[in-house]
Design an enzyme around this catalytic site. Sequence first.
Site, PDB file in Angstrom:
ATOM      1  N   LYS A   1     -11.359  -4.916  -3.566  1.00 56.98           N
ATOM      2  CA  LYS A   1     -12.145  -3.698  -3.756  1.00 56.98           C
ATOM      3  C   LYS A   1     -11.326  -2.620  -4.459  1.00 56.98           C
ATOM      4  O   LYS A   1     -11.812  -1.903  -5.314  1.00 56.98           O
ATOM      5  CB  LYS A   1     -12.580  -3.170  -2.376  1.00 56.98           C
ATOM      6  CG  LYS A   1     -13.607  -4.046  -1.698  1.00 56.98           C
ATOM      7  CD  LYS A   1     -13.796  -3.701  -0.221  1.00 56.98           C
ATOM      8  CE  LYS A   1     -12.911  -4.553   0.673  1.00 56.98           C
ATOM      9  NZ  LYS A   1     -13.392  -4.737   2.057  1.00 56.98           N
TER      10      LYS A   1
ATOM     11  N   LYS B   1      -5.258 -10.815  -6.472  1.00 58.25           N
ATOM     12  CA  LYS B   1      -6.330 -11.168  -5.546  1.00 58.25           C
ATOM     13  C   LYS B   1      -7.578 -10.331  -5.867  1.00 58.25           C
ATOM     14  O   LYS B   1      -7.441  -9.164  -6.237  1.00 58.25           O
ATOM     15  CB  LYS B   1      -5.801 -10.820  -4.146  1.00 58.25           C
ATOM     16  CG  LYS B   1      -6.738 -11.039  -3.017  1.00 58.25           C
ATOM     17  CD  LYS B   1      -6.182 -10.448  -1.724  1.00 58.25           C
ATOM     18  CE  LYS B   1      -6.508  -8.977  -1.587  1.00 58.25           C
ATOM     19  NZ  LYS B   1      -6.365  -8.420  -0.244  1.00 58.25           N
TER      20      LYS B   1
ATOM     21  N   LYS C   1       0.836  -1.206   0.000  1.00 60.18           N
ATOM     22  CA  LYS C   1       0.000   0.000   0.000  1.00 60.18           C
ATOM     23  C   LYS C   1       0.872   1.258   0.000  1.00 60.18           C
ATOM     24  O   LYS C   1       0.553   2.247  -0.659  1.00 60.18           O
ATOM     25  CB  LYS C   1      -0.918   0.003   1.224  1.00 60.18           C
ATOM     26  CG  LYS C   1      -2.029  -1.055   1.161  1.00 60.18           C
ATOM     27  CD  LYS C   1      -2.838  -1.057   2.454  1.00 60.18           C
ATOM     28  CE  LYS C   1      -3.855  -2.184   2.490  1.00 60.18           C
ATOM     29  NZ  LYS C   1      -4.445  -2.363   3.829  1.00 60.18           N
TER      30      LYS C   1
HETATM   31  P1  TYM Z   1     -10.683  -6.805   4.188  1.00 63.23           P
HETATM   32  O1  TYM Z   1     -11.747  -5.803   4.408  1.00 63.23           O
HETATM   33  O2  TYM Z   1      -9.664  -6.539   3.165  1.00 63.23           O
HETATM   34  O3  TYM Z   1     -11.308  -8.211   3.825  1.00 63.23           O
HETATM   35  C1  TYM Z   1     -12.257  -8.859   4.659  1.00 63.23           C
HETATM   36  C2  TYM Z   1     -12.004 -10.361   4.678  1.00 63.23           C
HETATM   37  O4  TYM Z   1     -12.104 -10.910   3.362  1.00 63.23           O
HETATM   38  C3  TYM Z   1     -10.924 -11.653   3.042  1.00 63.23           C
HETATM   39  N1  TYM Z   1     -10.656 -11.480   1.608  1.00 63.23           N
HETATM   40  C4  TYM Z   1     -10.434 -12.486   0.755  1.00 63.23           C
HETATM   41  N2  TYM Z   1     -10.402 -13.825   0.917  1.00 63.23           N
HETATM   42  C5  TYM Z   1     -10.138 -14.599  -0.190  1.00 63.23           C
HETATM   43  N3  TYM Z   1      -9.930 -14.081  -1.426  1.00 63.23           N
HETATM   44  C6  TYM Z   1      -9.953 -12.750  -1.629  1.00 63.23           C
HETATM   45  N4  TYM Z   1      -9.762 -12.237  -2.854  1.00 63.23           N
HETATM   46  C7  TYM Z   1     -10.214 -11.890  -0.517  1.00 63.23           C
HETATM   47  N5  TYM Z   1     -10.310 -10.537  -0.368  1.00 63.23           N
HETATM   48  C8  TYM Z   1     -10.578 -10.316   0.936  1.00 63.23           C
HETATM   49  C9  TYM Z   1      -9.834 -11.019   3.906  1.00 63.23           C
HETATM   50  O5  TYM Z   1      -8.752 -11.920   4.112  1.00 63.23           O
HETATM   51  C10 TYM Z   1     -10.579 -10.711   5.181  1.00 63.23           C
HETATM   52  O6  TYM Z   1     -10.645 -11.854   6.019  1.00 63.23           O
HETATM   53  N6  TYM Z   1      -7.362  -6.199   7.901  1.00 63.23           N
HETATM   54  C11 TYM Z   1      -8.638  -6.830   7.571  1.00 63.23           C
HETATM   55  C12 TYM Z   1      -9.789  -6.345   8.414  1.00 63.23           C
HETATM   56  C13 TYM Z   1      -9.617  -6.481   9.900  1.00 63.23           C
HETATM   57  C14 TYM Z   1      -9.598  -7.683  10.633  1.00 63.23           C
HETATM   58  C15 TYM Z   1      -9.460  -7.297  11.999  1.00 63.23           C
HETATM   59  C16 TYM Z   1      -9.691  -9.031  10.270  1.00 63.23           C
HETATM   60  C17 TYM Z   1      -9.480  -5.457  10.790  1.00 63.23           C
HETATM   61  N7  TYM Z   1      -9.395  -5.946  12.059  1.00 63.23           N
HETATM   62  C18 TYM Z   1      -9.394  -8.255  12.993  1.00 63.23           C
HETATM   63  C19 TYM Z   1      -9.603  -9.967  11.293  1.00 63.23           C
HETATM   64  C20 TYM Z   1      -9.456  -9.574  12.645  1.00 63.23           C
HETATM   65  C21 TYM Z   1      -8.965  -6.502   6.108  1.00 63.23           C
HETATM   66  O7  TYM Z   1      -8.407  -5.643   5.530  1.00 63.23           O
HETATM   67  O8  TYM Z   1      -9.992  -7.165   5.597  1.00 63.23           O
END
Ligand code: TYM
Length: 332
Positions: free
Chosen positions: A197, A194, A111
């Site tokens: 969004k 991957k 990022k």
């Molecule tokens: P975020 O918002 O990017 O994504 C949410 C969840 O979706 C999963 N994910 C995917 N899994 C498989 N293939 C993909 N293409 C894909 N894109 C997204 C992510 O692995 C995630 O589980 N940092 C985290 C949010 C967060 C969090 C936490 C997660 C904040 N605090 C505490 C767990 C525990 C994130 O950016 O998720």
Amino acid sequence: MARVFSGIQPSGELHIGNYLGAVQHWVKLQRQHDCLFCVVDLHAITQPYEASSLSQRTIDMAVGLYAVGLDPQHAIVFVQSHVPEHTELNWLLNTVTPLGELERQTQFKDKAQRQASVAAGLLNYPVLQAADVLLYRATLVPVGEDQLQHLELMREIARRWNARFTNNGGFAFPEPQALLSTAKRVLGLDGQAKMSKSLGNTIGLLDSPETIWEKLKPAATDPARVTRKDPGNPDICNIFTIHQGFSSPETQARVAHNCRTAGWGCLDCKRVLADNMIAALAPVRERAQALQAEPSGVRATLRAGAAKARVLARETMTQVRRCMGLLDAGEA
Ligand code: TYM
């Protein structure tokens, strides 16, 4: 019952990568464990963002989560910024987090290189993520594969905090474990990166049937299958990964057979996927539309979720403050 925590950023639409990689798993876990699921708005502001639409995106993400089946009767669903203890614990954990570990995080490096000016919040992002989980002393964290490095750091932060402060009263953080689903890494429709969004290579869970088909038609498949007559390999085809999330085991077997024998072309395979996906997502869209028509109800449900989460968060913070030697406001 084990305690489960996970989060999702309201930085765009809920897409099938999030769904197959994490959220679908959350829906199952809510009936087996003590679950908290959080719309992490404070994480979403660590990169350039549109302030005027953040609150709407936060509601939309909550709508999506309820629509796919998260049930406030079974899980606590809430917005991160509604529970200020997340940021308080974030600060306290910053004091035991090694800077070098933060600089090594691949998500930070990815990022940061896309930005002209990198904010400290982006570097500290994984510490806030550790605070999210440790605040509830959760032991299971259902996430996609891209979060594994953050989970490893979270465990390191818990170990360091415990080593430094547990002696002052017996309170300790458990080391949380990641829970991966079978679709731990869904690729985008370009078949390269991957599904994400920020890359615009997604299918939204609330996309219309027409949009789903329009997006699937040109989507990348097995790169080695050049012509209709070439047999394909479902094991390296992203469309087949998505089939595994939406099609029955019988259909998956038929798809795999017809792919390997060149009985079907990729478009035939995609048509079956589109039909299954559209059928699976129709009730989700319907529930989302009903919820969107009642935003005050959604907000009230989120408020109630935050109130429940806060009770748990305050209990932890009382212990953490005491262990870290902070003066109790009541004793002043
Ligand atoms: P975020 O918002 O990017 O994504 C949410 C969840 O979706 C999963 N994910 C995917 N899994 C498989 N293939 C993909 N293409 C894909 N894109 C997204 C992510 O692995 C995630 O589980 N940092 C985290 C949010 C967060 C969090 C936490 C997660 C904040 N605090 C505490 C767990 C525990 C994130 O950016 O998720």
